[in-house]
Design a protein around this motif. Structure first.
Motif, PDB file in Angstrom:
ATOM      1  N   THR A   1       0.850  -1.192   0.000  1.00 20.59           N
ATOM      2  CA  THR A   1       0.000   0.000   0.000  1.00 20.59           C
ATOM      3  C   THR A   1       0.882   1.237   0.000  1.00 20.59           C
ATOM      4  OG1 THR A   1      -1.746  -1.156   1.227  1.00 20.59           O
ATOM      5  CG2 THR A   1      -1.828   1.249   1.203  1.00 20.59           C
ATOM      6  N   VAL A   2       0.598   2.139  -0.929  1.00 19.25           N
ATOM      7  CA  VAL A   2       1.386   3.357  -1.094  1.00 19.25           C
ATOM      8  C   VAL A   2       0.490   4.563  -0.844  1.00 19.25           C
ATOM      9  CG1 VAL A   2       2.771   4.743  -2.687  1.00 19.25           C
ATOM     10  CG2 VAL A   2       2.902   2.237  -2.764  1.00 19.25           C
ATOM     11  N   LEU A   3       0.965   5.483  -0.027  1.00 19.32           N
ATOM     12  CA  LEU A   3       0.249   6.725   0.231  1.00 19.32           C
ATOM     13  C   LEU A   3       0.675   7.767  -0.792  1.00 19.32           C
ATOM     14  CD1 LEU A   3      -1.514   8.638   1.972  1.00 19.32           C
ATOM     15  CD2 LEU A   3       0.537   9.075   3.349  1.00 19.32           C
ATOM     16  N   VAL A   4      -0.303   8.387  -1.444  1.00 17.82           N
ATOM     17  CA  VAL A   4      -0.047   9.461  -2.402  1.00 17.82           C
ATOM     18  C   VAL A   4      -0.482  10.779  -1.763  1.00 17.82           C
ATOM     19  CG1 VAL A   4      -0.547  10.365  -4.707  1.00 17.82           C
ATOM     20  CG2 VAL A   4      -0.479   7.880  -4.326  1.00 17.82           C
ATOM     21  N   SER A   5       0.430  11.726  -1.668  1.00 15.60           N
ATOM     22  CA  SER A   5       0.123  13.046  -1.118  1.00 15.60           C
ATOM     23  C   SER A   5       0.312  14.093  -2.205  1.00 15.60           C
ATOM     24  CB  SER A   5       1.040  13.376   0.068  1.00 15.60           C
ATOM     25  OG  SER A   5       0.850  12.447   1.123  1.00 15.60           O
ATOM     26  N   LEU A   6      -0.754  14.831  -2.514  1.00 19.65           N
ATOM     27  CA  LEU A   6      -0.706  15.864  -3.545  1.00 19.65           C
ATOM     28  C   LEU A   6      -0.759  17.229  -2.862  1.00 19.65           C
ATOM     29  CD1 LEU A   6      -3.323  14.370  -6.060  1.00 19.65           C
ATOM     30  CD2 LEU A   6      -0.854  13.918  -5.933  1.00 19.65           C
ATOM     31  N   PRO A   7       0.318  18.008  -2.924  1.00 19.80           N
ATOM     32  CA  PRO A   7       0.309  19.331  -2.317  1.00 19.80           C
ATOM     33  C   PRO A   7      -0.667  20.258  -3.047  1.00 19.80           C
ATOM     34  CG  PRO A   7       2.309  18.995  -3.596  1.00 19.80           C
ATOM     35  CD  PRO A   7       1.608  17.678  -3.561  1.00 19.80           C
ATOM     36  N   PRO A   8      -1.069  21.354  -2.423  1.00 22.05           N
ATOM     37  CA  PRO A   8      -2.045  22.253  -3.035  1.00 22.05           C
ATOM     38  C   PRO A   8      -1.619  22.787  -4.400  1.00 22.05           C
ATOM     39  CG  PRO A   8      -1.740  22.795  -0.719  1.00 22.05           C
ATOM     40  CD  PRO A   8      -0.696  21.790  -1.067  1.00 22.05           C
ATOM     41  N   THR A   9      -0.308  22.857  -4.661  1.00 18.24           N
ATOM     42  CA  THR A   9       0.171  23.421  -5.924  1.00 18.24           C
ATOM     43  C   THR A   9       0.484  22.352  -6.975  1.00 18.24           C
ATOM     44  OG1 THR A   9       2.393  23.472  -4.963  1.00 18.24           O
ATOM     45  CG2 THR A   9       1.097  25.489  -4.857  1.00 18.24           C
ATOM     46  N   TYR A  10       0.079  21.093  -6.718  1.00 14.78           N
ATOM     47  CA  TYR A  10       0.230  20.041  -7.729  1.00 14.78           C
ATOM     48  C   TYR A  10      -0.923  20.149  -8.720  1.00 14.78           C
ATOM     49  CZ  TYR A  10       0.102  15.400  -9.909  1.00 14.78           C
ATOM     50  OH  TYR A  10       0.074  14.367 -10.814  1.00 14.78           O
ATOM     51  N   PRO A  11      -0.671  19.959 -10.009  1.00  9.81           N
ATOM     52  CA  PRO A  11       0.615  19.630 -10.651  1.00  9.81           C
ATOM     53  C   PRO A  11       1.369  20.828 -11.203  1.00  9.81           C
ATOM     54  CG  PRO A  11      -1.154  19.313 -12.214  1.00  9.81           C
ATOM     55  CD  PRO A  11      -1.803  19.823 -10.941  1.00  9.81           C
ATOM     56  N   SER A  12       0.899  22.052 -10.926  1.00 13.63           N
ATOM     57  CA  SER A  12       1.481  23.232 -11.559  1.00 13.63           C
ATOM     58  C   SER A  12       2.915  23.506 -11.133  1.00 13.63           C
ATOM     59  CB  SER A  12       0.599  24.454 -11.280  1.00 13.63           C
ATOM     60  OG  SER A  12       0.502  24.679  -9.879  1.00 13.63           O
ATOM     61  N   SER A  13       3.192  23.435  -9.820  1.00 10.97           N
ATOM     62  CA  SER A  13       4.526  23.842  -9.374  1.00 10.97           C
ATOM     63  C   SER A  13       5.132  22.968  -8.290  1.00 10.97           C
ATOM     64  CB  SER A  13       4.476  25.298  -8.874  1.00 10.97           C
ATOM     65  OG  SER A  13       3.559  25.419  -7.794  1.00 10.97           O
ATOM     66  N   ALA A  14       4.512  21.846  -7.970  1.00  7.52           N
ATOM     67  CA  ALA A  14       5.071  20.942  -6.955  1.00  7.52           C
ATOM     68  C   ALA A  14       4.740  19.497  -7.319  1.00  7.52           C
ATOM     69  CB  ALA A  14       4.522  21.283  -5.575  1.00  7.52           C
ATOM     70  N   PRO A  15       5.688  18.565  -7.084  1.00  8.47           N
ATOM     71  CA  PRO A  15       5.430  17.161  -7.391  1.00  8.47           C
ATOM     72  C   PRO A  15       4.666  16.476  -6.263  1.00  8.47           C
ATOM     73  CG  PRO A  15       7.636  17.373  -6.537  1.00  8.47           C
ATOM     74  CD  PRO A  15       7.065  18.771  -6.594  1.00  8.47           C
ATOM     75  N   PRO A  16       4.117  15.292  -6.519  1.00 15.54           N
ATOM     76  CA  PRO A  16       3.497  14.518  -5.439  1.00 15.54           C
ATOM     77  C   PRO A  16       4.576  13.959  -4.518  1.00 15.54           C
ATOM     78  CG  PRO A  16       3.019  13.573  -7.617  1.00 15.54           C
ATOM     79  CD  PRO A  16       4.091  14.590  -7.787  1.00 15.54           C
ATOM     80  N   GLN A  17       4.129  13.324  -3.453  1.00 14.82           N
ATOM     81  CA  GLN A  17       5.037  12.559  -2.599  1.00 14.82           C
ATOM     82  C   GLN A  17       4.422  11.187  -2.375  1.00 14.82           C
ATOM     83  OE1 GLN A  17       5.607  13.059   1.827  1.00 14.82           O
ATOM     84  NE2 GLN A  17       7.622  13.774   1.182  1.00 14.82           N
ATOM     85  N   LEU A  18       5.262  10.156  -2.507  1.00  9.14           N
ATOM     86  CA  LEU A  18       4.811   8.784  -2.291  1.00  9.14           C
ATOM     87  C   LEU A  18       5.463   8.249  -1.024  1.00  9.14           C
ATOM     88  CD1 LEU A  18       5.031   7.321  -5.917  1.00  9.14           C
ATOM     89  CD2 LEU A  18       3.158   8.576  -4.836  1.00  9.14           C
ATOM     90  N   GLN A  19       4.702   7.453  -0.282  1.00  6.91           N
ATOM     91  CA  GLN A  19       5.224   6.841   0.941  1.00  6.91           C
ATOM     92  C   GLN A  19       4.713   5.414   1.037  1.00  6.91           C
ATOM     93  OE1 GLN A  19       4.601   8.985   4.629  1.00  6.91           O
ATOM     94  NE2 GLN A  19       4.466   7.074   5.777  1.00  6.91           N
TER      95      GLN A  19
END
Length: 363
Positions: free
Chosen positions: A91-109
């Motif tokens: 199981t992988v957690l996907v975190s999308l910051p408020p500025t995704y996808p325009s100016s910040a990448p996701p983070q996977l954990q």
């Protein structure tokens, strides 16, 4: 988004109705992920309750400290196992910051603490956490949707990690077999292996030539730390080769070194080299009965090619019995690991592992 969504479908509906173009692209990406992995594989992530029985995972503090507006969901991925065994789920957690996808990448954990029977270690956990910021991982460009690419990269890394753990298990089984008493290789002082142990090879003690034998161009030998047991020492070395003709030249070069030549068994070795579609391989006990064959078996289990591994044994006067084979195999594996021969398979070589020749010793 005004209301907290209860399901992924609720989240997609809210994002789709939003006037923000970035939210529309996230909703579209979620729909694509559902079609690829299945609707049941994607769920909204809820932070674990502090009062619950679940023990905290590594990185939970970092996830919980994400900035407001971050969208989080988890994805269940299936990891295939070598040899057609039962696949495992992670199981992988996907975190999308408020500025995704325009100016910040996701983070996977990685939320899973185990892949099959093997506990996830810190290097794998950190590698996945750096999916979009590490060189050689997944490239992110501003405005680009990249969650799918990241998840597939994570699957590949976890599959490789699992294969390595399974290989280590097989090696452990091999070492345990070596330790078991066999006819002629037991505590009986009249056994063949004990009679042989302590007898130097025919190469031992040869006076090195005044002019050292030349090393083939481009060859770098890595040398692992010695393994010492009851005054005996075992030193593993490994190098990348491209042609079988290089092997005798490399061995002659090693025998030009006085500290190697004086060992009881200077160049116990095994090698595998693929030229075109033909796999060439050979080994040499160098007077230590069956040691070369065990090294060849080790290379076969690890599925490494285009590599020469050499173990030098210095006899300390005390018979080690079957333990000596365990140390010979471990010295070889240490050198292979130090040289990068156990790293991820090279895609350009049909999945076979080839060493990168990295290490601290050059000859």
């Amino acid at each position: 988004m005004t209301n907290t969504p209860e399901t992924v479908e609720d989240l997609i509906a809210q994002l789709s109705s939003d006037s923000n173009p970035a939210h529309e692209s996230i909703a579209s990406e979620l729909g694509v992920l559902q079609s690829i992995y299945g609707e049941d594989a994607i769920k909204l992530w809820r932070p674990p309750s502090r009062s619950g029985s679940q023990s905290p995972d590594r990185g939970t503090e970092a996830v919980n400290s994400s900035e407001p507006g971050t969208i989080r969901y988890q994805v269940d991925l299936t990891i295939e196992t070598p040899g057609g065994e039962e696949p495992h789920q992670i199981t992988v957690l996907v975190s999308l910051p408020p500025t995704y996808p325009s100016s910040a990448p996701p983070q996977l954990q990685l939320l899973s603490r185990y892949i099959g029977p093997y506990g996830v270690d810190a290097p794998l956990f950190g590698m996945i956490l750096r999916t979009y910021i590490s060189r050689g991982a997944v490239e992110w460009t501003p405005g680009g949707e990249c969650v799918f690419d990241g998840l597939e990269w994570v699957k590949e890394r976890c599959t490789e990690w699992l294969a390595e753990r399974m290989s280590e298990k097989k090696i452990g089984e091999l070492l345990r077999e070596d330790e078991k008493a066999k006819p002629g290789d037991s505590g009986d002082v009249h056994g063949a292996a004990h009679d042989n142990e302590g007898k130097s090879s025919s190469r031992s003690g040869r006076e090195p030539p005044d002019t050292p034998a030349e090393m083939p161009p481009g060859i770098t030998i890595v040398e692992a730390e010695p393994i010492v047991d009851r005054k005996s020492a075992f030193v593993g070395r490994a190098c990348h080769i491209t042609d079988p003709s290089q092997v005798p030249l490399i061995l002659n070069h090693l025998m030009s070194d006085r500290r190697i030549a004086r060992a009881a068994h200077p160049i116990i070795n095994a090698w595998r080299c693929r030229v075109g579609n033909v796999l060439h391989q050979d080994n040499d006990d160098d007077g230590e009965t069956a040691a070369g064959g065990r090294l060849a078996h080790l290379l076969q289990i690890l599925e490494v090619e285009n590599v020469l591994v050499v173990v030098t044994r210095y006899f300390g006067g005390i018979h080690l019995g079957p333990d000596r084979f365990k140390h010979i195999n471990q010295a070889a594996r240490n050198a292979l690991e130090l040289g990068g021969f156990l790293d991820a398979p090279d895609d350009g070589n049909g999945g076979r592992r080839q060493g990168k020749g990295k290490g601290h010793t050059k000859r």
